[in-house]
Design a protein around this motif. Structure first.
Motif, mmCIF file in Angstrom:
data_model
loop_
_atom_site.group_PDB
_atom_site.id
_atom_site.type_symbol
_atom_site.label_atom_id
_atom_site.label_comp_id
_atom_site.label_asym_id
_atom_site.label_seq_id
_atom_site.Cartn_x
_atom_site.Cartn_y
_atom_site.Cartn_z
ATOM 1 N N ASN A 26 -35.690 -52.091 43.882
ATOM 2 C CA ASN A 26 -35.590 -52.410 45.303
ATOM 3 C C ASN A 26 -35.560 -51.145 46.151
ATOM 4 N N ALA A 27 -36.209 -50.098 45.677
ATOM 5 C CA ALA A 27 -36.298 -48.854 46.437
ATOM 6 C C ALA A 27 -36.890 -49.155 47.816
ATOM 7 N N GLY A 28 -36.428 -48.433 48.815
ATOM 8 C CA GLY A 28 -36.797 -48.715 50.196
ATOM 9 C C GLY A 28 -38.283 -48.736 50.494
ATOM 10 N N THR A 29 -39.004 -47.707 50.161
ATOM 11 C CA THR A 29 -40.415 -47.616 50.514
ATOM 12 C C THR A 29 -41.324 -47.885 49.322
ATOM 13 N N SER A 30 -41.123 -47.147 48.230
ATOM 14 C CA SER A 30 -41.984 -47.318 47.060
ATOM 15 C C SER A 30 -41.270 -46.868 45.796
ATOM 16 N N ALA A 31 -41.755 -47.397 44.678
ATOM 17 C CA ALA A 31 -41.274 -46.988 43.358
ATOM 18 C C ALA A 31 -42.436 -47.146 42.393
ATOM 19 N N THR A 32 -42.772 -46.058 41.717
ATOM 20 C CA THR A 32 -43.852 -46.105 40.725
ATOM 21 C C THR A 32 -43.390 -45.408 39.458
ATOM 22 N N MET A 33 -43.994 -45.816 38.340
ATOM 23 C CA MET A 33 -43.700 -45.165 37.064
ATOM 24 C C MET A 33 -45.011 -44.947 36.328
ATOM 25 N N SER A 34 -45.114 -43.802 35.660
ATOM 26 C CA SER A 34 -46.263 -43.494 34.815
ATOM 27 C C SER A 34 -45.752 -43.004 33.472
ATOM 28 N N ILE A 35 -46.631 -43.052 32.452
ATOM 29 C CA ILE A 35 -46.281 -42.575 31.118
ATOM 30 C C ILE A 35 -47.206 -41.415 30.787
ATOM 31 N N GLY A 36 -46.614 -40.305 30.379
ATOM 32 C CA GLY A 36 -47.395 -39.109 30.102
ATOM 33 C C GLY A 36 -46.989 -38.450 28.804
ATOM 34 N N LYS A 37 -47.398 -37.191 28.672
ATOM 35 C CA LYS A 37 -47.123 -36.452 27.440
ATOM 36 C C LYS A 37 -46.931 -34.987 27.754
ATOM 37 N N THR A 38 -46.285 -34.299 26.828
ATOM 38 C CA THR A 38 -46.153 -32.854 26.869
ATOM 39 C C THR A 38 -46.476 -32.337 25.474
ATOM 40 N N ASP A 39 -47.404 -31.392 25.404
ATOM 41 C CA ASP A 39 -47.751 -30.743 24.135
ATOM 42 C C ASP A 39 -48.174 -29.321 24.443
ATOM 43 N N SER A 40 -48.866 -28.662 23.525
ATOM 44 C CA SER A 40 -49.241 -27.262 23.749
ATOM 45 C C SER A 40 -50.189 -27.103 24.933
ATOM 46 N N GLY A 83 -49.655 -28.473 27.754
ATOM 47 C CA GLY A 83 -48.857 -28.624 28.965
ATOM 48 C C GLY A 83 -48.435 -30.064 29.159
ATOM 49 N N ALA A 84 -47.989 -30.355 30.367
ATOM 50 C CA ALA A 84 -47.498 -31.691 30.688
ATOM 51 C C ALA A 84 -48.509 -32.425 31.558
ATOM 52 N N THR A 85 -48.720 -33.691 31.252
ATOM 53 C CA THR A 85 -49.579 -34.568 32.039
ATOM 54 C C THR A 85 -48.792 -35.846 32.285
ATOM 55 N N ALA A 86 -48.283 -36.023 33.517
ATOM 56 C CA ALA A 86 -47.351 -37.111 33.818
ATOM 57 C C ALA A 86 -47.969 -38.491 33.702
ATOM 58 N N ALA A 87 -49.262 -38.615 33.917
ATOM 59 C CA ALA A 87 -49.897 -39.946 33.898
ATOM 60 C C ALA A 87 -50.989 -40.009 32.834
ATOM 61 N N PHE A 88 -50.749 -39.391 31.684
ATOM 62 C CA PHE A 88 -51.782 -39.330 30.645
ATOM 63 C C PHE A 88 -52.087 -40.696 30.040
ATOM 64 N N TYR A 89 -51.052 -41.477 29.722
ATOM 65 C CA TYR A 89 -51.260 -42.778 29.079
ATOM 66 C C TYR A 89 -51.364 -43.925 30.079
ATOM 67 N N THR A 90 -50.518 -43.927 31.102
ATOM 68 C CA THR A 90 -50.652 -44.931 32.160
ATOM 69 C C THR A 90 -50.593 -44.238 33.507
ATOM 70 N N ALA A 91 -51.437 -44.675 34.422
ATOM 71 C CA ALA A 91 -51.369 -44.199 35.797
ATOM 72 C C ALA A 91 -50.110 -44.772 36.433
ATOM 73 N N ALA A 92 -49.727 -44.258 37.587
ATOM 74 C CA ALA A 92 -48.550 -44.755 38.290
ATOM 75 C C ALA A 92 -48.710 -46.242 38.598
ATOM 76 N N GLN A 93 -47.716 -47.014 38.197
ATOM 77 C CA GLN A 93 -47.722 -48.468 38.418
ATOM 78 C C GLN A 93 -46.569 -48.844 39.346
ATOM 79 N N ASN A 94 -46.774 -49.876 40.140
ATOM 80 C CA ASN A 94 -45.774 -50.343 41.095
ATOM 81 C C ASN A 94 -44.572 -50.922 40.357
ATOM 82 N N ALA A 95 -43.426 -50.278 40.513
ATOM 83 C CA ALA A 95 -42.205 -50.728 39.837
ATOM 84 C C ALA A 95 -41.395 -51.681 40.705
ATOM 85 N N LYS A 96 -41.921 -52.032 41.876
ATOM 86 C CA LYS A 96 -41.228 -52.966 42.762
ATOM 87 C C LYS A 96 -41.616 -54.410 42.457
#
Length: 152
Positions: A65-79, A81-94
Motif C-alpha cells: 500500500n505504498a503511497g505512489t508506487s511499489a515495484t520489485m525486480s529479480i536480478g543477479k550479482t556475479d563477476s 557485476g550486478a544487474t537488478a532486473a536480470f531475471y524479471t523486470a520491475a513488476q507492480n507490487a501494489k
C-alpha cells in the motif's frame, strides 16, 4: 542424483539402461514490503556453479500500500557485476500477482558458469508502506552441467 542405474550397458529398461537424474532444488525468501520509501535490496540466495535455473518466481501474496508506487525486480550479482532486473523486470507490487522470469533471461538460465547471487530489489515511492508481502523462489538443478547433445 536419483535413480538406480548410473550407466547404460544394454537395452533392457529397468535392468541396464541409465535411469538417473538430478533433483530440483529451491532457494526462497519471504519479504515484508512494509518499508519506507526508497530502494531496498534483499539476498535470495546463491546458485552454485554449473547449475541450471529452471524457474524464477516472484509472488505478491499481499499487495503493497505504498503511497505512489511499489515495484520489485529479480536480478543477479556475479563477476560481471550486478544487474537488478536480470531475471524479471520491475513488476507492480501494489497488486497481488505472480510473475516468472522474462524470456531474455532464458539463455543464461541453462548454464550458471559461476556462483551467482540472486537478489530482489524493492523500490517504493510516496508514503511509507504498512502492508505487503512477497516471496521469491529460485528453482534449479544443482551440478546439472547441462551440455549440448546431438539427437539420437
Amino acid at each position: 542424483k536419483a535413480g538406480t542405474i548410473s550407466n547404460t550397458t544394454g537395452t533392457t529398461l529397468g535392468e541396464n539402461i541409465r535411469n538417473t537424474g538430478q533433483v530440483a532444488m529451491t532457494q526462497s525468501i519471504l519479504i515484508s514490503m512494509a518499508a519506507a520509501a526508497g530502494t531496498n535490496t534483499y539476498d535470495v540466495g546463491v546458485i552454485p556453479k554449473n547449475s541450471q535455473i529452471v524457474e524464477v518466481l516472484m509472488r505478491f501474496a499481499i499487495a503493497s500500500n505504498a503511497g505512489t508506487s511499489a515495484t520489485m525486480s529479480i536480478g543477479k550479482t556475479d563477476s560481471g557485476g550486478a544487474t537488478a532486473a536480470f531475471y524479471t523486470a520491475a513488476q507492480n507490487a501494489k497488486t497481488a500477482a505472480e510473475h516468472t522470469q522474462q524470456t531474455s533471461a532464458f539463455d543464461n538460465m541453462d548454464r550458471v558458469n559461476e556462483d551467482t547471487r540472486i537478489t530482489a530489489t524493492l523500490i517504493t515511492a510516496g508514503t511509507t508502506s504498512t502492508t505487503g508481502q512477497a516471496s521469491v523462489t529460485i528453482t534449479y538443478i544443482q551440478a546439472n552441467n547441462l551440455r549440448d547433445k546431438a539427437a539420437n
